[in-house]
Write an enzyme that holds these catalytic residues in place. Sequence first.
Site, PDB file in Angstrom:
ATOM      1  CE  LYS A   1      -1.845   2.868   2.858  1.00  0.00           C
ATOM      2  NZ  LYS A   1      -1.810   4.091   2.034  1.00  0.00           N
TER       3      LYS A   1
ATOM      4  CD  GLU B   1      12.857   0.317   9.062  1.00  0.00           C
ATOM      5  OE1 GLU B   1      13.688   1.131   9.503  1.00  0.00           O
ATOM      6  OE2 GLU B   1      12.963  -0.915   9.192  1.00  0.00           O
TER       7      GLU B   1
ATOM      8  CB  CYS C   1      13.372   9.498   6.803  1.00  0.00           C
ATOM      9  SG  CYS C   1      14.321   8.374   5.782  1.00  0.00           S
TER      10      CYS C   1
ATOM     11  CD  GLU D   1      10.363  13.218  10.374  1.00  0.00           C
ATOM     12  OE1 GLU D   1       9.259  12.747  10.690  1.00  0.00           O
ATOM     13  OE2 GLU D   1      11.214  12.581   9.718  1.00  0.00           O
TER      14      GLU D   1
HETATM   15  P1  NDP Z   1       2.435   8.609   7.540  1.00  0.00           P
HETATM   16  O1  NDP Z   1       2.753   7.901   8.801  1.00  0.00           O
HETATM   17  O2  NDP Z   1       1.381   9.648   7.566  1.00  0.00           O
HETATM   18  O3  NDP Z   1       2.005   7.578   6.414  1.00  0.00           O
HETATM   19  C1  NDP Z   1       2.815   6.504   6.039  1.00  0.00           C
HETATM   20  C2  NDP Z   1       1.951   5.444   5.412  1.00  0.00           C
HETATM   21  O4  NDP Z   1       1.067   4.929   6.405  1.00  0.00           O
HETATM   22  C3  NDP Z   1       1.076   5.969   4.290  1.00  0.00           C
HETATM   23  O5  NDP Z   1       0.955   4.979   3.295  1.00  0.00           O
HETATM   24  C4  NDP Z   1      -0.246   6.183   5.007  1.00  0.00           C
HETATM   25  O6  NDP Z   1      -1.308   6.145   4.127  1.00  0.00           O
HETATM   26  C5  NDP Z   1      -0.265   4.994   5.927  1.00  0.00           C
HETATM   27  N1  NDP Z   1      -1.179   5.091   7.067  1.00  0.00           N
HETATM   28  C6  NDP Z   1      -1.678   6.198   7.658  1.00  0.00           C
HETATM   29  N2  NDP Z   1      -2.477   5.837   8.700  1.00  0.00           N
HETATM   30  C7  NDP Z   1      -2.477   4.487   8.752  1.00  0.00           C
HETATM   31  C8  NDP Z   1      -3.105   3.525   9.598  1.00  0.00           C
HETATM   32  N3  NDP Z   1      -3.882   3.868  10.611  1.00  0.00           N
HETATM   33  N4  NDP Z   1      -2.885   2.215   9.352  1.00  0.00           N
HETATM   34  C9  NDP Z   1      -2.092   1.837   8.332  1.00  0.00           C
HETATM   35  N5  NDP Z   1      -1.466   2.697   7.495  1.00  0.00           N
HETATM   36  C10 NDP Z   1      -1.642   4.013   7.710  1.00  0.00           C
HETATM   37  O7  NDP Z   1       3.809   9.186   6.998  1.00  0.00           O
HETATM   38  P2  NDP Z   1       4.049  10.077   5.729  1.00  0.00           P
HETATM   39  O8  NDP Z   1       3.482   9.415   4.514  1.00  0.00           O
HETATM   40  O9  NDP Z   1       3.612  11.454   6.053  1.00  0.00           O
HETATM   41  O10 NDP Z   1       5.631   9.967   5.585  1.00  0.00           O
HETATM   42  C11 NDP Z   1       6.490  10.787   6.256  1.00  0.00           C
HETATM   43  C12 NDP Z   1       7.148  10.045   7.406  1.00  0.00           C
HETATM   44  O11 NDP Z   1       7.833   8.903   6.930  1.00  0.00           O
HETATM   45  C13 NDP Z   1       8.199  10.901   8.066  1.00  0.00           C
HETATM   46  O12 NDP Z   1       8.070  10.809   9.465  1.00  0.00           O
HETATM   47  C14 NDP Z   1       9.492  10.277   7.599  1.00  0.00           C
HETATM   48  O13 NDP Z   1      10.572  10.492   8.459  1.00  0.00           O
HETATM   49  C15 NDP Z   1       9.118   8.842   7.527  1.00  0.00           C
HETATM   50  N6  NDP Z   1      10.068   8.117   6.695  1.00  0.00           N
HETATM   51  C16 NDP Z   1      10.963   7.273   7.300  1.00  0.00           C
HETATM   52  C17 NDP Z   1      11.925   6.603   6.556  1.00  0.00           C
HETATM   53  C18 NDP Z   1      12.892   5.658   7.205  1.00  0.00           C
HETATM   54  O14 NDP Z   1      13.641   4.998   6.485  1.00  0.00           O
HETATM   55  N7  NDP Z   1      12.931   5.526   8.524  1.00  0.00           N
HETATM   56  C19 NDP Z   1      12.026   6.809   5.111  1.00  0.00           C
HETATM   57  C20 NDP Z   1      11.036   7.694   4.575  1.00  0.00           C
HETATM   58  C21 NDP Z   1      10.107   8.334   5.356  1.00  0.00           C
HETATM   59  P3  NDP Z   1      -1.877   7.496   3.470  1.00  0.00           P
HETATM   60  O15 NDP Z   1      -0.738   8.335   3.048  1.00  0.00           O
HETATM   61  O16 NDP Z   1      -2.609   6.919   2.334  1.00  0.00           O
HETATM   62  O17 NDP Z   1      -2.697   8.125   4.541  1.00  0.00           O
END
Ligand code: NDP
Length: 498
Positions: A175, A250, A284, A386
């Site tokens: 997803k 992550e 990130c 962040e």
């Molecule tokens: P989110 O946590 O908002 O979303 C991440 C994913 O989770 C999306 O696909 C989102 O779907 C989905 N999601 C949201 N709510 C739920 C739920 N209740 N159950 C299951 N899935 C859910 O993060 P962002 O997309 O805003 O990404 C940014 C974050 O990702 C930053 O904190 C960044 O640091 C981190 N990140 C970490 C990395 C690492 O390697 N550690 C690498 C890249 C990013 P949808 O968008 O469709 O709502």
Amino acid sequence: MPDAHLHIAGRWRHAADAGTRDVVNPATGSVFTRVDEATPADATAAIASARATFDDGAWPGTPVTERAALLRRIADLLVLNKAEMARIETLDTGKTVAESEIDMDDVESVLRYYAALIETESDRVVDVGVPGVISRVVREPIGVCVMIAPWNYPLLQISWKIAPALAAGCTMVAKPSEVTPLSTIAFVELCSRAGVPPGVLNLVQGAGSTLGDALTDTDDVDFISFTGGLATGRIISEVAARHVTKVAVELGGKNPHIVFPDADWESSVDQVLTGVFLHSGQVCSSGTRLIVHASIADDFVDALVAGAEQIVMGDGLDPASKTGPLVSAAQLAKMEEFVESAKAEGAVLRTGGGRPDRDGLDPAGYYFAPTIFDHCDATMRIVRDETFGPILTVERFDTEEQALALGNDTDYGLAAGVRTSDAALGERMVRGLRHGTVWLNDFGYYTPAAEWGGFGKSGNGRELGPTGLAEYQETKHIWHNTAPAPSRWFTSTEDGVQ
Ligand code: NDP
């Protein structure tokens, strides 16, 4: 791109309720296409497909050489389609085409890395000290995996999951973020063309808040690999715990970049700028916290301000652009809010702080100027939280101990950088920093062969490297007695019981 966008049991489908979602180009703020948006029932169907395909046994039993060859065919197809894939990624995320092309190269590398690694895996033979017993530890696919990815590196992040999962023999439901679904749809189509069997790689698009429960609150999933924010990671971990489902999260980072006075000046200025402003800071591991020695701080910050003001921002499709817009209006609003809070807490704005005042930028695009706040300290929200945007904060230090303490003064622990020409000092610092990746006199680089992940609240799993494959495997100890004999615990030869 296929006409329908959910991929379940080997077929492209529309959503059960025919729902769709707009996809917006961040450079213009306008809708340029629509994709099918799954319902929870679609997500449940995707899980059922992955479950049935795994339990059938044919795919997990596929010879390793065949799975490796499949990964290489996917990599070959990606190379053939690189220009189009990069264009899609740029339209969806706003990043420059040059960055998207690097992403595609990295996806290719991770596919080839896991193809090679799985071919070299061997069982571990254990000497149990019992004559006639052959004991070995084998690795088997963990089962059905759910993969949830963020919007900043849509295809790259999900490829770090799909590649090892395919190599291990798992089945999966991917997803992508609802904000950036396109490259994953195109990639799943390439995977099908390369010969990934029906039901192995299923795909659903839609809001995490809508699909999350269907994907995670189930006994049919064996492993959840999530990359995203801390708040979502917490929710997913709690749901997974109810089912004792293995989960790897992550999460975010608040990454220090520490500059000592003896560091090479030119590369330090260059890499502090790149480390924080690449992809408009939506990285990130972005080096958002500059921790600089007080003796050089004023001159160093002046050089950064001058550099930041020269960054060419623009539509990612324009080859002249060096960085693109933020991904969404929501991210833009978040940056504006962070700027207000930093000013209120006493940080000194040196440059940026709002929408850039530059010719040629579409006013409806989500552009935010590279921003530098000086005279910050670790109590400020702008230093602790962040931002996930193009905002650099500056803190000063006098001693090595202070630099180390500041570098570790964060709830996160994803990545850190240290710059010094003193090798012994550098070594003390990189060993003292509690972060998953530490760069010494460099910043931002990684390789598929080395583990990626965080300490602290940056997560609890590892991607890439051998550990990134092990996440998708169970170990099984096989004890084989080639010369069975009674143990004589409950029986004896004297009473004649056999
Ligand atoms: P989110 O946590 O908002 O979303 C991440 C994913 O989770 C999306 O696909 C989102 O779907 C989905 N999601 C949201 N709510 C739920 C739920 N209740 N159950 C299951 N899935 C859910 O993060 P962002 O997309 O805003 O990404 C940014 C974050 O990702 C930053 O904190 C960044 O640091 C981190 N990140 C970490 C990395 C690492 O390697 N550690 C690498 C890249 C990013 P949808 O968008 O469709 O709502």
